[in-house]
Structure formats: C-alpha cells, structure tokens
Design a protein around this motif. Sequence first.
Motif, PDB file in Angstrom:
ATOM      1  N   THR A  27      41.980  38.074  39.675  1.00  0.00           N
ATOM      2  CA  THR A  27      41.845  39.259  38.839  1.00  0.00           C
ATOM      3  C   THR A  27      42.073  38.839  37.395  1.00  0.00           C
ATOM      4  N   ASP A  35      33.092  42.998  33.460  1.00  0.00           N
ATOM      5  CA  ASP A  35      32.531  42.088  34.449  1.00  0.00           C
ATOM      6  C   ASP A  35      31.646  41.018  33.819  1.00  0.00           C
ATOM      7  N   GLU A  36      31.018  41.355  32.688  1.00  0.00           N
ATOM      8  CA  GLU A  36      30.123  40.393  32.042  1.00  0.00           C
ATOM      9  C   GLU A  36      30.887  39.239  31.395  1.00  0.00           C
ATOM     10  N   PRO A  40      31.196  35.490  38.390  1.00  0.00           N
ATOM     11  CA  PRO A  40      30.876  36.378  39.513  1.00  0.00           C
ATOM     12  C   PRO A  40      31.986  36.350  40.561  1.00  0.00           C
ATOM     13  N   ARG A  43      37.509  40.003  39.692  1.00  0.00           N
ATOM     14  CA  ARG A  43      37.783  41.393  39.340  1.00  0.00           C
ATOM     15  C   ARG A  43      38.311  41.453  37.915  1.00  0.00           C
ATOM     16  N   ALA A  44      37.706  42.263  37.064  1.00  0.00           N
ATOM     17  CA  ALA A  44      38.125  42.417  35.676  1.00  0.00           C
ATOM     18  C   ALA A  44      38.868  43.743  35.527  1.00  0.00           C
TER      19      ALA A  44
END
Length: 273
Positions: A27, A35-36, A40, A43-44
């Motif tokens: 996280t 998210d960008e 991938p 979790r942001a």
Amino acid sequence: MIVVTGATGNVGRALVTGLVRAGERVTAVARRVGDEQVPPGVRAVAADLGEPASLAPALEGAKALFLLVAGEDPAGLLGEAAAAGVAKVVLLSSQGVGTRPGTYRQAADFEAAVAGSGLASTVLRSGGLASNALAWAEPVRRHRTAAAPFADVALPFVDPDDVAAVAAAVLREDGHDGATYTLTGPAATTPRQRAAAIAGALGEPVTFVEQSREEARAQMVRFMPPEVAEGTLAILGEPTPEERSVGEDVRRLLGRPAAPFAAWAARNVAAFR
C-alpha cells in the motif's frame, strides 16, 4: 501487506518498486497519490502523517509499516499502527539524530516513540541523499551551473535506491528488531566533485559556483525552518568525524558496496539535460 509512507518520494518510490518486484503486496501512502503514480497492483491511499487518524484506512491488513519522520504526533501514528495489528515498523530517520540531537529533535522524538511503541522496530539513520543534487537540476539545465557552499568539504552522500533496498530487506527479514543502522555512500565527495560527476554524465562542462554560508542559508530557509537550515549548514561545513566517515551498514545488509554518487548521476542524467 507492507505500507510505505512517503511513497512518491525519492526513497519511497524506489522502495515500493523493490517490494513489488520481491512479490510483496504494497500500500503506497502520500498526501497526494493516485493509481497512476504507483506500479500496477499497488494500492494507493492518500493520507497526511500530520493527522494520524487519516492513516488508518491504509493500515488495514498491514503486517509492516515504513514510516517517515513527518508531523508532530509520532505516538498517534504508532497507536494507529498498533490498533491495526501492524507487527513491524521501520523508521527512516537521520544520521543527525546521533551526531546533532539538539538540532534533529523531531527525528529524535520519532525514534523515541518507535522504541517505546511495543512494536518490533528498526531505525534507518540516513546520511545526506545523493538526490539532494536535484536542487541543481534547473540551473544545470538552463545555465550549466551548480552552486553550493563549502566547495571542498567531503561527505559520503548515499543513493536513495540503496536506502530503499536496505528498507526492503529489513521490512521483509527477521533479525533486525531494535537495531539502528547508519546508511552512507561508499566514499566522501565534495560539492565540486559531485558537480563534476553530473558534468561527466552529461558529457558537457558544468561550472561550479561556491556560495557563501549566508547565500546558502538564504536559499535554504525558503523551504526549511531556520534551525534546520543552520544544522544542515553545520554538517555541510563543519562535519564531525562520524559524519565524514563511510559506514559499512549498507554493504553488510545488502551484500554489496553502496553505489557511488557518479552512478546516481548517470542514472538520473535526464533531470539535468
């Protein structure tokens, strides 16, 4: 799950990437993160370490926490971690806590809070980061100049990727509870030499300009408290023997030498073009 605070910074960004490559669930936490901005599968979660309760959503299901010195309530942050069931905390602190505790009071308070939290914990005391040279990025791009005080005083600046690699190892391994590690580069370099390393990476001359202490202080207080600026100038200009010395913790923990400043400059040369 490992929670990384400061996930968009020079150390945090590399740490998130390294943990993902090692197969960990991560996280990523920062005041402004989406998210960008993360790999991938990561979790942001946006949170402000100045408001401990804002960290609670990020800590759900976490087993370990990488914590920056930020905010004024370390006990509150650690209380949130304990309530969420976090078992391990790794704190990124400063070498200055050991060498100049009167100046680095905030970091010292965080270290004390971590030690008294009842959680398994490790403290990483970083020396100056090689990425501090990014302050030269704009003047190097525009004018091929780099300015700093104390042109010929050498310090062993450490690559933030090495700090991140040590943090990843300590977060994932057992046997580090209660330890304090001091992280430095493999050799002491002067501001003049670091500017020359950037020139070498660019393949073009970079003119080094030595600032007076007063000029440097005026620049520093634009983005740091005056007492921190004074402490930083003291380290840069009159380092203690410990601050000048090259430590072995990076080599011992990673099983390889720390990266030299020139390697950091070559890897980040695009910032100076």
